[in-house]
Design a protein around this motif. Structure first.
Motif, PDB file in Angstrom:
ATOM      1  N   SER A 154       0.825  -1.281   0.023  1.00  0.00           N
ATOM      2  CA  SER A 154       0.019  -0.059   0.100  1.00  0.00           C
ATOM      3  C   SER A 154       1.028   1.327  -0.035  1.00  0.00           C
ATOM      4  CB  SER A 154      -0.915  -0.034   1.137  1.00  0.00           C
ATOM      5  OG  SER A 154      -1.891   1.065   1.168  1.00  0.00           O
ATOM      6  N   LEU A 155       0.928   1.924  -1.291  1.00  0.00           N
ATOM      7  CA  LEU A 155       1.650   3.131  -1.263  1.00  0.00           C
ATOM      8  C   LEU A 155       1.035   4.179  -1.876  1.00  0.00           C
ATOM      9  CD1 LEU A 155       4.998   3.829  -0.896  1.00  0.00           C
ATOM     10  CD2 LEU A 155       5.011   3.453  -3.460  1.00  0.00           C
ATOM     11  N   ARG A 156       1.316   5.382  -1.483  1.00  0.00           N
ATOM     12  CA  ARG A 156       0.353   6.544  -1.877  1.00  0.00           C
ATOM     13  C   ARG A 156       1.370   7.696  -2.534  1.00  0.00           C
ATOM     14  NH1 ARG A 156      -2.550   9.399   2.100  1.00  0.00           N
ATOM     15  NH2 ARG A 156      -4.266   9.568   0.766  1.00  0.00           N
ATOM     16  N   VAL A 157       1.174   8.119  -3.623  1.00  0.00           N
ATOM     17  CA  VAL A 157       1.812   9.103  -4.396  1.00  0.00           C
ATOM     18  C   VAL A 157       0.798  10.273  -4.242  1.00  0.00           C
ATOM     19  CG1 VAL A 157       3.039  10.208  -6.255  1.00  0.00           C
ATOM     20  CG2 VAL A 157       3.263   7.575  -5.778  1.00  0.00           C
ATOM     21  N   LEU A 158       1.247  11.571  -3.536  1.00  0.00           N
ATOM     22  CA  LEU A 158       0.211  12.739  -3.813  1.00  0.00           C
ATOM     23  C   LEU A 158       0.946  13.954  -4.007  1.00  0.00           C
ATOM     24  CD1 LEU A 158       0.353  10.940  -0.563  1.00  0.00           C
ATOM     25  CD2 LEU A 158      -1.509  12.500   0.102  1.00  0.00           C
ATOM     26  N   VAL A 159       0.308  15.001  -4.489  1.00  0.00           N
ATOM     27  CA  VAL A 159       0.833  16.089  -5.108  1.00  0.00           C
ATOM     28  C   VAL A 159      -0.069  17.247  -4.534  1.00  0.00           C
ATOM     29  CG1 VAL A 159       1.324  17.484  -7.044  1.00  0.00           C
ATOM     30  CG2 VAL A 159       1.793  15.113  -7.037  1.00  0.00           C
ATOM     31  N   HIS A 160       0.454  18.138  -3.904  1.00  0.00           N
ATOM     32  CA  HIS A 160      -0.232  19.504  -3.605  1.00  0.00           C
ATOM     33  C   HIS A 160       0.270  20.736  -4.585  1.00  0.00           C
ATOM     34  CE1 HIS A 160      -2.607  22.493  -1.474  1.00  0.00           C
ATOM     35  NE2 HIS A 160      -1.355  23.245  -1.431  1.00  0.00           N
ATOM     36  N   MET A 161      -0.570  21.557  -4.814  1.00  0.00           N
ATOM     37  CA  MET A 161       0.012  22.623  -5.685  1.00  0.00           C
ATOM     38  C   MET A 161      -0.951  23.801  -5.903  1.00  0.00           C
ATOM     39  SD  MET A 161       1.048  22.629  -9.923  1.00  0.00           S
ATOM     40  CE  MET A 161      -0.400  22.901 -10.501  1.00  0.00           C
ATOM     41  N   GLN A 162      -0.414  25.187  -5.769  1.00  0.00           N
ATOM     42  CA  GLN A 162      -1.415  26.375  -5.728  1.00  0.00           C
ATOM     43  C   GLN A 162      -1.884  26.259  -7.298  1.00  0.00           C
ATOM     44  OE1 GLN A 162      -2.312  27.718  -3.151  1.00  0.00           O
ATOM     45  NE2 GLN A 162      -1.152  26.530  -1.839  1.00  0.00           N
ATOM     46  N   GLU A 199      -8.543  15.225  -4.389  1.00  0.00           N
ATOM     47  CA  GLU A 199      -8.690  16.160  -3.145  1.00  0.00           C
ATOM     48  C   GLU A 199      -8.849  17.574  -3.720  1.00  0.00           C
ATOM     49  OE1 GLU A 199      -6.914  13.539   0.482  1.00  0.00           O
ATOM     50  OE2 GLU A 199      -6.118  15.490   0.077  1.00  0.00           O
ATOM     51  N   GLY A 200      -9.731  18.236  -3.741  1.00  0.00           N
ATOM     52  CA  GLY A 200      -9.910  19.466  -4.583  1.00  0.00           C
ATOM     53  C   GLY A 200      -9.188  19.474  -5.997  1.00  0.00           C
ATOM     54  N   LEU A 201      -8.100  20.049  -6.275  1.00  0.00           N
ATOM     55  CA  LEU A 201      -7.413  20.010  -7.508  1.00  0.00           C
ATOM     56  C   LEU A 201      -6.249  19.211  -7.508  1.00  0.00           C
ATOM     57  CD1 LEU A 201      -7.906  23.821  -8.767  1.00  0.00           C
ATOM     58  CD2 LEU A 201      -9.310  22.071  -9.462  1.00  0.00           C
ATOM     59  N   ASP A 202      -5.936  18.626  -6.231  1.00  0.00           N
ATOM     60  CA  ASP A 202      -4.729  17.698  -6.185  1.00  0.00           C
ATOM     61  C   ASP A 202      -5.142  16.277  -6.495  1.00  0.00           C
ATOM     62  OD1 ASP A 202      -3.473  20.072  -5.274  1.00  0.00           O
ATOM     63  OD2 ASP A 202      -3.792  19.534  -3.007  1.00  0.00           O
ATOM     64  N   PRO A 203      -4.069  15.656  -7.030  1.00  0.00           N
ATOM     65  CA  PRO A 203      -4.378  14.439  -7.473  1.00  0.00           C
ATOM     66  C   PRO A 203      -3.394  13.450  -6.508  1.00  0.00           C
ATOM     67  CG  PRO A 203      -2.351  15.208  -8.507  1.00  0.00           C
ATOM     68  CD  PRO A 203      -2.853  16.317  -7.726  1.00  0.00           C
ATOM     69  N   ILE A 204      -3.998  12.180  -6.480  1.00  0.00           N
ATOM     70  CA  ILE A 204      -3.371  10.913  -5.472  1.00  0.00           C
ATOM     71  C   ILE A 204      -3.522   9.810  -6.305  1.00  0.00           C
ATOM     72  CG2 ILE A 204      -3.723   9.686  -3.338  1.00  0.00           C
ATOM     73  CD1 ILE A 204      -4.931  11.759  -2.269  1.00  0.00           C
ATOM     74  N   VAL A 205      -2.377   8.961  -6.382  1.00  0.00           N
ATOM     75  CA  VAL A 205      -2.405   7.631  -6.998  1.00  0.00           C
ATOM     76  C   VAL A 205      -2.061   6.754  -5.653  1.00  0.00           C
ATOM     77  CG1 VAL A 205      -1.425   5.802  -8.260  1.00  0.00           C
ATOM     78  CG2 VAL A 205      -2.033   8.239  -9.506  1.00  0.00           C
TER      79      VAL A 205
END
Length: 211
Positions: free
Chosen positions: A129-137, A158-164
């Motif tokens: 179980s691994l998660r790749v998350l990105v947050h950006m303005q 999550e909002g405009l943020d992607p997760i795999v």
């Protein structure tokens, strides 16, 4: 939506309140054997519901075949992952996007990315179980090309943020951090690789880079 893919799949959480579509494109060369499953849970990529259709491709796709051996100098920073890796999360920052339409890598992907991956995930042993998350303005997109060739795309989890997220097999997996609009190239982002199920994309913004 959840879809099992041949021998491998990802779970992506959608928190936008809208429906999301699932994309997983196999680019395994003809005659190659399929990768055996490493966990019971499927890997499910997801496209968010906040954006319209993917932008039209305006460039010829480069050769992103997984049959070639990645070259570290051309593939971005290598992040080495194994079960129980530390520190967890791994935090990195960079600039998202590029001139290449993400749909040139897979027709179901959205946004614009650079021709070379932002990072290369070197998974030494299967991680269940691994998660790749990105947050950006801004509006970020995420493309993960698995070592065996499949391409997983995500937007607006999550909002405009992607997760795999999901089970990752051993191998070298290419990670592209993109922007939904071509003109947003160069926007700073924060990326996290983690096994923590409760970590959110907003929370990673305040975390220091780990080395």
């Amino acid at each position: 939506m959840r879809r099992a893919t041949a021998g491998l799949a990802l779970f992506v959480l959608a928190a936008c309140g809208g429906a999301s579509s699932t994309t997983s494109t196999s680019t395994t060369p003809s005659g190659s054997s399929s990768l055996a499953p490493v966990a019971t849970g499927p890997i499910v990529p997801s496209e968010g519901a906040l954006n319209g259709p993917p932008p039209s491709a305006g460039a010829t796709a480069p050769d992103v075949s997984a049959t070639s051996t990645p070259t570290p100098a051309a593939e971005g920073e290598i992040l080495t992952i194994a079960p129980g890796f530390r520190p967890d999360p791994i935090i990195r920052r960079g600039q998202a996007g590029g001139p290449l339409p993400a749909e040139s890598i897979s027709p179901d992907c959205r946004g614009y990315v650079s021709s070379a991956p932002s990072f290369l995930l070197k998974v030494d042993a299967p991680v269940p179980s691994l998660r790749v998350l990105v947050h950006m303005q801004g509006d970020a997109t995420l493309v993960v090309q698995l070592a065996e060739g499949r391409v997983l795309c995500n937007d607006d989890t999550e909002g405009l943020d992607p997760i795999v997220e999901g089970a990752f097999p051993a191998g070298r997996h290419r990670v592209f951090v993109g922007t939904y609009g071509e003109d947003a190239a160069g926007t700073p982002y924060t990326l996290a690789v983690t096994t923590q199920s409760s970590l959110s994309t907003v929370a990673i913004e305040s975390l220091p880079e780990t080395r």
